[in-house]
Design a protein around this motif. Structure first.
Motif, short mmCIF file in Angstrom:
data_model
loop_
_atom_site.label_atom_id
_atom_site.label_comp_id
_atom_site.label_asym_id
_atom_site.label_seq_id
_atom_site.Cartn_x
_atom_site.Cartn_y
_atom_site.Cartn_z
N UNK A 124 0.79 -1.11 -0.17
CA UNK A 124 0.02 0.02 -0.12
C UNK A 124 0.96 1.09 0.08
N UNK B 266 -8.24 4.50 8.76
CA UNK B 266 -8.84 3.62 7.79
C UNK B 266 -10.16 4.07 7.22
N UNK C 157 -10.02 6.98 4.79
CA UNK C 157 -9.57 6.48 3.40
C UNK C 157 -10.73 5.94 2.78
N UNK D 80 -4.48 -0.37 8.95
CA UNK D 80 -4.12 -1.25 7.73
C UNK D 80 -3.83 -0.40 6.34
N UNK E 279 -3.97 2.57 5.65
CA UNK E 279 -4.46 4.14 5.22
C UNK E 279 -3.68 4.90 5.73
N UNK F 57 -2.12 6.78 3.08
CA UNK F 57 -3.09 7.57 1.93
C UNK F 57 -3.45 8.68 1.99
#
Lengths: 270, 270
Positions: free
Chosen positions: B41, B137, B140, B166, B168, B171
């Motif tokens: 990711x 999360x 995101x 996880x 995120x 991001x």
């Protein structure tokens, strides 16, 4: 009269401390809950610990007095102790002022009254105790009829789960069962089984929910198995606009539960 | 070529392991992230670790090969090691197959482009790393513009927060600031500050949200202070039908974020 225990080596201290371990919970049929807020919540729902430990410094707190009175009246044992022993019992450096050992109280599917609520929560193979406790707390907030745990779920009476539930553990029925028992029970009366899925075009905001709605939450890592998805009466999807493409299981359950609540009990228009 | 480290006593192992501690993260300006899913990711968002550790057994995994290639090309250091050392780095008995040490990358308020998204998340004095990661999360998933942490919040780069996010974390922009800096910045452009409160009659489903909406989440135990509530442009309440009368902070944030998303981007009608 409360008993006074100040020695770490006391057998009761060792026995109660061991309840943090799943095997001992099963053998004793008891679990731990900590903190005045949670124990008072329990008391208000009619649940009293079999053993109540409180710190000497908190002896005169009105909520501690109310607890000790009720526990003794119900035939439970009340123990005055030190902060150090409370810390040992709870496994935390800064222990709560009370720790209670309660009888495990999960119920059977057969005793559930599905007309009690338009929303029921069902979780399968839920692995994280924090998620389980958080789902209980959400269930309490939306007025869910109960939480049904299907398959190999984490123990709802684990110390972490009880903590995360913030007392909601005591406010609703909890059933531990398996898919083979759950499905025939569900089909023996009214009930719409709803699952979250990526393989549907039904938007969760516009889907035709019907009461009583049974919201099915899948395992954190794997989601719902195909055979359980296939048994759902309704599959819905939530928007996933990001890159990580997943939600925490307790979060997804909560967004769905509040959606179903708004569907069954629409807010008044201005 | 990857370097090979198999000794616990290796100074780099000690240095990377120490990043689980907040003080060392601050001193080094680095943090830990684990697992192929999260590191992939990160790579897809253009973030590569300065140090990448992988287990010998995973050396030929295509995602590990892609990571090692890119990290070396970017001038980072790649280390092949044992499961036991990965376990030591991550503090987990069953370690992930990769562990990376990344440069901390939070941004300033001044660099945020508030036209980027109709939803922004703001948390004040958030204390639980799991909640922080879960909120990332959720952010995101709803396409939030970023997460703004106000006041004394838990470190978003803590190992537990990174895990709960996880991936995120990589991001979206993360800003650490205080109320005195946040409020003037908010008021320097368009933005509706929305808070959850018990002291309002506005139902969260029918409230007049305006983009960009800044959703303000308060401290887990205490909620929003009165002076922050007073600065909100809109206060809303959620139904609380239970006895416990509260929701987990990450859950409340998620239900609100999905509500605001549906308001700004209504689902298509059938």
């Amino acid at each position: 009269m409360p008993r006074l225990i100040t020695a770490y080596s006391n057998p009761l201290v060792k026995r109660i401390q061991a309840l943090r371990d799943k095997r001992h919970r099963r053998e004793e049929g008891m679990f731990l809950a900590e903190g005045l807020r949670i124990l008072t919540e329990a008391r208000e729902t009619g649940r009293l610990p079999q053993f109540l430990f409180y710190a000497q410094a908190s002896a005169q707190h009105p909520l501690v007095l109310a607890l000790t009175h009720d526990v003794e009246a119900a035939g439970g044992e009340v123990i005055e102790t030190s902060e150090a022993i409370l810390s040992k019992l709870s496994g935390k450096d800064n222990p709560q002022s009370v720790v209670g050992a309660f009888a495990v109280f999960d119920t059977d599917l057969a005793t559930l009254d599905r007309t009690r609520s338009p929303i029921w929560l069902v979780a399968e193979r839920l692995r994280d105790p924090g998620n389980l406790g958080t789902i209980l707390r959400t269930g309490d907030a939306v007025g869910a009829g109960g939480l049904i745990l299907v398959g190999d779920c984490v123990d709802p009476f684990s110390t972490e789960s009880v903590r995360a539930s913030m007392g909601a553990l005591f406010t609703m029925p909890i059933v531990r069962t398996n898919w083979e028992a759950f499905l025939p029970w569900l089909r023996s009366g009214p009930g719409q089984l709803v699952g979250l899925s990526l393989r549907t075009e039904n938007h969760y905001r516009t889907a035709p929910y019907a009461a009583p709605t049974f919201l099915l939450t899948g395992n954190e890592a794997q989601g719902l198995p195909a055979e359980m998805e296939a048994e759902c009466d309704l599959l819905v999807k939530m928007p996933m606009l990001g890159k990580a493409d997943s939600l925490n299981a307790a979060v997804a359950t909560a967004v769905m539960a509040y959606e179903v609540l708004a569907h069954h009990t629409p807010p008044a228009k201005d």
